[in-house]
Enzyme design. Structure first.
Site, PDB file in Angstrom:
ATOM      1  N   GLU A 156      49.786  40.022  35.028  1.00  9.05           N
ATOM      2  CA  GLU A 156      49.942  40.883  33.841  1.00  9.05           C
ATOM      3  C   GLU A 156      50.248  42.349  34.202  1.00  9.05           C
ATOM      4  O   GLU A 156      51.169  42.954  33.641  1.00  9.05           O
ATOM      5  CB  GLU A 156      48.609  40.773  33.094  1.00  9.05           C
ATOM      6  CG  GLU A 156      48.494  41.490  31.825  1.00  9.05           C
ATOM      7  CD  GLU A 156      47.031  41.912  31.591  1.00  9.05           C
ATOM      8  OE1 GLU A 156      46.134  41.523  32.372  1.00  9.05           O
ATOM      9  OE2 GLU A 156      46.809  42.659  30.614  1.00  9.05           O
ATOM     10  N   ASP A 189      44.096  33.533  37.692  1.00  9.69           N
ATOM     11  CA  ASP A 189      43.453  33.542  36.368  1.00  9.69           C
ATOM     12  C   ASP A 189      44.225  32.676  35.354  1.00  9.69           C
ATOM     13  O   ASP A 189      43.697  32.312  34.321  1.00  9.69           O
ATOM     14  CB  ASP A 189      43.365  34.973  35.823  1.00  9.69           C
ATOM     15  CG  ASP A 189      42.675  35.917  36.791  1.00  9.69           C
ATOM     16  OD1 ASP A 189      41.930  35.422  37.656  1.00  9.69           O
ATOM     17  OD2 ASP A 189      42.884  37.144  36.682  1.00  9.69           O
ATOM     18  N   GLY A 247      38.575  34.723  37.329  1.00  8.34           N
ATOM     19  CA  GLY A 247      39.344  34.397  36.126  1.00  8.34           C
ATOM     20  C   GLY A 247      39.462  35.548  35.148  1.00  8.34           C
ATOM     21  O   GLY A 247      40.152  35.444  34.139  1.00  8.34           O
ATOM     22  N   ARG A 248      38.741  36.617  35.415  1.00  8.50           N
ATOM     23  CA  ARG A 248      38.708  37.781  34.530  1.00  8.50           C
ATOM     24  C   ARG A 248      38.362  37.365  33.095  1.00  8.50           C
ATOM     25  O   ARG A 248      37.366  36.720  32.913  1.00  8.50           O
ATOM     26  CB  ARG A 248      40.054  38.495  34.591  1.00  8.50           C
ATOM     27  CG  ARG A 248      39.847  39.990  34.663  1.00  8.50           C
ATOM     28  CD  ARG A 248      41.099  40.723  34.932  1.00  8.50           C
ATOM     29  NE  ARG A 248      40.930  41.595  36.072  1.00  8.50           N
ATOM     30  CZ  ARG A 248      41.887  42.245  36.656  1.00  8.50           C
ATOM     31  NH1 ARG A 248      43.121  42.118  36.243  1.00  8.50           N
ATOM     32  NH2 ARG A 248      41.634  43.035  37.658  1.00  8.50           N
ATOM     33  N   HIS A 279      36.480  36.023  46.534  1.00 11.89           N
ATOM     34  CA  HIS A 279      37.854  36.024  47.044  1.00 11.89           C
ATOM     35  C   HIS A 279      38.203  34.777  47.864  1.00 11.89           C
ATOM     36  O   HIS A 279      39.377  34.583  48.202  1.00 11.89           O
ATOM     37  CB  HIS A 279      38.104  37.297  47.845  1.00 11.89           C
ATOM     38  CG  HIS A 279      38.029  38.512  46.964  1.00 11.89           C
ATOM     39  ND1 HIS A 279      36.825  39.058  46.586  1.00 11.89           N
ATOM     40  CD2 HIS A 279      38.986  39.226  46.351  1.00 11.89           C
ATOM     41  CE1 HIS A 279      37.052  40.081  45.782  1.00 11.89           C
ATOM     42  NE2 HIS A 279      38.347  40.215  45.625  1.00 11.89           N
TER      43      HIS A 279
HETATM   44  O1  F6P Z   1      43.310  38.787  38.802  1.00  9.85           O
HETATM   45  C1  F6P Z   1      42.894  38.095  39.928  1.00  9.85           C
HETATM   46  C2  F6P Z   1      41.465  38.401  40.266  1.00  9.85           C
HETATM   47  O2  F6P Z   1      41.128  37.602  41.387  1.00  9.85           O
HETATM   48  C3  F6P Z   1      40.456  38.216  39.145  1.00  9.85           C
HETATM   49  O3  F6P Z   1      40.110  36.877  38.940  1.00  9.85           O
HETATM   50  C4  F6P Z   1      39.334  39.092  39.614  1.00  9.85           C
HETATM   51  O4  F6P Z   1      38.566  39.552  38.525  1.00  9.85           O
HETATM   52  C5  F6P Z   1      40.044  40.237  40.287  1.00  9.85           C
HETATM   53  O5  F6P Z   1      41.313  39.755  40.660  1.00  9.85           O
HETATM   54  C6  F6P Z   1      39.328  40.774  41.502  1.00  9.85           C
HETATM   55  O6  F6P Z   1      40.028  41.886  41.970  1.00  9.85           O
HETATM   56  P1  F6P Z   1      39.881  42.560  43.413  1.00  9.85           P
HETATM   57  O7  F6P Z   1      40.682  41.746  44.370  1.00  9.85           O
HETATM   58  O8  F6P Z   1      40.468  43.906  43.215  1.00  9.85           O
HETATM   59  O9  F6P Z   1      38.431  42.541  43.766  1.00  9.85           O
END
Ligand code: F6P
Length: 373
Positions: free
Chosen positions: A123, A147, A190-191, A292
């Protein structure tokens, strides 16, 4: 005709990105294309997403070497089998209202001589692509996000590999949960979209699945688990999406810090819920945050294939000069949609069709209302 395509990956990394880069490169540099249509293409990899296009100084060879990489068939030959992104990524937003660098980005595109850009992202990355398109840049998008919350496509790169990770990890937890008579709460990403929790939970046979689209009642979760134990089972697995929240409460964030797009990092609901459920049920409880790990590792066959199909389709869009679009997978076919449509709204779980709010789990088809269309 000569083309110089810039390609970049933005936002959270995931599996399948390298396959898309490889197949954009291979398709664009296909000698048959050059011979039969008199088209000459060059592919320039941009490092670290939009950050590379903002930071690069096209007149300085050292800066060019730092922020760009010439891609050819030999360079990308083995990339599709690796996770992450060989080009690097960032959450840099050139349109960040606190520091708008969009003009610099456009100037650099021109100075680098790029005739089009392939942006692989979710997005946020694609919203930048759309704004640049509105400023006259020739941009096409490729959808990626674990997500799966992009509108107008049935697939986003990285999703299948993430589902496989969840299934594999829950399988591991199940054996230790069973040995110890424990309840495990597994927090997944998944946000604001529950797809990963819902399908990861169903794929791994979770007993309770909690998603952001439906605020849960923690007493009810405890009751469901207690019923299960009284039926004689030794352990339970609850999969909770990082964006899920109990009724009347707010989402849980790791910190108040925001990225260039204004997002805070979700996380922490798993440990909160584990504590509450232990209190309410009396079951010994542990929580695990898959975090992650869901984005890492080797891409599944599906992500390699979809990266390939999306990469080929992105080059087709460029050849057709059909810019401002995102390649997409719809009803079993590769197609494309306007970028605007892809980012207009988030694709969330339709509760009526996919979620059983009595059982806090996936729906069974016999209970799904008939679609009106
Ligand atoms: O948008 C992908 C995502 O993995 C989400 O599911 C999660 O909330 C976010 O990115 C985590 O972001 P970062 O890698 O910045 O910790």
């Amino acid at each position: 005709m000569d083309h110089k395509i810039g390609i970049l990956t933005g936002g959270g990394d995931c599996a399948g990105l390298n396959s898309a880069i490889k197949w954009v490169t291979k398709t664009a540099l296909d000698p048959r294309l050059a011979n039969s249509r008199d088209i000459k293409m060059e592919i320039i990899g941009i490092r670290d997403g939009w950050k590379g296009l903002v930071e690069v100084d096209p007149k300085d060879p050292a800066s060019l070497a730092k922020w760009t990489q010439n891609l050819d068939e030999l360079v990308v030959r083995t990339w599709d089998r690796y996770g992450g992104t060989m080009l690097g990524t960032s959450r840099t937003n050139p349109f960040n209202p606190k520091n708008d660098q969009s003009q610099k980005c456009v100037e650099n595109i021109q100075e680098l001589g790029l005739t089009s850009i392939v942006a692989i992202g979710g997005e946020d990355t694609l919203s930048v692509a759309h704004k640049l398109y509105n400023m006259g840049q020739k941009v096409v998008g490729i959808p990626k996000t674990i997500d799966r919350d992009l509108n107008s496509t049935d697939y986003t790169l990285g999703y299948d590999t993430a589902l496989n990770v969840i299934t594999e990890e829950v399988d591991r937890l199940r054996t230790t949960a069973g040995s110890h008579n424990r309840l495990f709460v597994v927090e997944v990403m998944g946000r604001h979209a529950g797809w990963l929790a819902l399908e990861g939970g169903q794929g791994s046979g979770a007993h309770v699945i909690l998603i952001p689209e439906y605020d849960f009642d923690v007493d009810k979760v405890a009751e469901l688990l207690q019923k299960r134990r009284s039926a004689g089972v030794r352990y339970d697995i609850v999969v909770v999406s990082e964006g899920a929240k109990p009724r009347g409460k707010e989402e849980v964030y790791l910190s108040d810090k925001t990225d260039g797009f204004g997002h805070k990092v979700l996380g922490g609901i798993g440990s909160q819920l584990a504590k509450e459920l232990e209190k309410l049920t009396g079951f010994e409880t542990r929580h695990v945050v898959l975090s992650h790990i869901q984005r890492g590792g080797q891409p599944s066959a599906r992500d390699r294939l979809m990266g390939r199909y999306f990469g080929i389709a992105a080059v087709d869009l460029i050849l057709e000069e059909d810019f401002g679009r995102m390649v997409a997978y719809k009803n079993g076919s590769i197609t494309s949609v306007p970028l605007k449509q892809a980012i207009d709204k988030l694709f969330l779980v339709d509760l009526d069709f996919y979620y059983d709010s009595e059982r806090y789990n996936g729906r069974r088809s016999s209970l799904v209302p008939k679609r009106k269309d």
